[in-house]
Design an enzyme around this catalytic site. Structure first.
Site, mmCIF file in Angstrom:
data_model
loop_
_atom_site.group_PDB
_atom_site.id
_atom_site.type_symbol
_atom_site.label_atom_id
_atom_site.label_comp_id
_atom_site.label_asym_id
_atom_site.label_seq_id
_atom_site.Cartn_x
_atom_site.Cartn_y
_atom_site.Cartn_z
ATOM 1 N N ASP A 69 46.183 95.621 -34.049
ATOM 2 C CA ASP A 69 46.142 94.174 -34.256
ATOM 3 C C ASP A 69 45.860 93.476 -32.925
ATOM 4 O O ASP A 69 46.678 93.512 -32.003
ATOM 5 C CB ASP A 69 47.476 93.699 -34.836
ATOM 6 N N TYR A 116 40.218 77.144 -27.089
ATOM 7 C CA TYR A 116 39.204 78.167 -27.364
ATOM 8 C C TYR A 116 38.307 78.376 -26.150
ATOM 9 O O TYR A 116 38.032 79.522 -25.748
ATOM 10 C CB TYR A 116 38.380 77.743 -28.572
ATOM 11 N N ALA A 164 38.939 77.803 -23.035
ATOM 12 C CA ALA A 164 39.676 78.472 -21.962
ATOM 13 C C ALA A 164 39.687 79.982 -22.166
ATOM 14 O O ALA A 164 39.494 80.762 -21.224
ATOM 15 C CB ALA A 164 41.104 77.927 -21.890
ATOM 16 N N LYS A 187 37.465 81.711 -23.776
ATOM 17 C CA LYS A 187 36.110 82.227 -23.602
ATOM 18 C C LYS A 187 35.636 82.144 -22.152
ATOM 19 O O LYS A 187 34.871 83.002 -21.696
ATOM 20 C CB LYS A 187 35.150 81.477 -24.531
#
Length: 229
Positions: free
Chosen positions: A54, A144, A146, A148
């Site tokens: 996971d 998001y 940050a 990436k």
């Protein structure tokens, strides 16, 4: 026969890459979040192997994967799985920040670490499916973006560290693509989703395969793919 490890093979860009490689007869090792998902992937890609781990719990990946075993050689590792949760910096909760950072950044770093011996043995390649948000951040996209931006830094550092071992590292920055994630993004933005406006996942997969198939005397570091006009 090349061995390709892929995350996110169940949908979107990851599925497009996996289907293309599977059609070429290459050996696939697909990461699934649980046993049920692993069964679904095994049915979708006959002959493929699965690993259960996971990405939302990167601290547990090493133990989970050690029980299942990794290949001695891995020709490529394609990181395609990801999550996105929009919101202003003033509104995002700690849990939302951590969820995006764990899945989009920490888990790829950990999975890469675990597979590095196999990648070095094959002089293989790591491909990070990033995002346009990995190059610039818009309002409501802070969490998001940050994660990436961090993924870009991970790729750049890894490339410099593993060059002597012959491991190539490529980052792909897709624009908006016709995926279930894009539909979810539009829902969060409160916009109508028209898939015809955006790229097909297979178009991005073509960029990925181009990087993987490039002769060994060259390396694609970064490639940006945007919807055509």
């Amino acid at each position: 026969m090349a061995t390709r490890v892929i995350t996110g093979a169940g949908s979107g860009i990851g599925a497009a890459v996996a289907h293309r490689l599977h059609a070429r007869g290459e050996e696939l090792l697909l990461l699934a979040r649980d046993a049920g998902r692993a069964e679904e992937l095994a049915a979708e890609y006959p002959g493929a192997r699965t690993l259960v781990g996971d990405l939302a719990e990167p601290e547990k990946l090493a133990e989970a994967i050690s029980r299942q075993g990794l290949p001695e050689r891995a020709d490529s590792l394609v990181h395609s799985a990801g999550v996105v949760e929009l919101g202003s910096v003033g509104d995002l909760s700690t849990a939302t920040w951590r969820r995006q950072l764990d899945v989009n950044l920490v888990a790829p770093a950990e999975l890469t670490r675990l597979l590095l011996p196999s990648l070095r043995a094959a002089r293989g390649q790591v491909v990070f499916i990033n995002s346009g948000a990995g190059l610039s951040a818009s309002p409501e996209w802070g969490g998001y973006a940050a994660s990436k931006h961090g993924l870009k830094a991970l790729a750049d550092s890894l490339r410099a560290e593993e060059r002597a071992a012959g491991v190539r590292v490529t980052t792909v920055y897709p624009g908006r693509t016709r995926t279930s994630m894009q539909a979810e993004v539009h829902r969060q933005e409160g916009k109508e989703y028209d898939p015809a406006r955006w790229m097909a996942p297979d178009s991005v997969a073509t960029a990925v395969l181009t990087a993987l198939d490039l002769p060994r005397d060259a390396e694609i570091h970064d490639v940006t793919v945007r919807p055509g006009t």
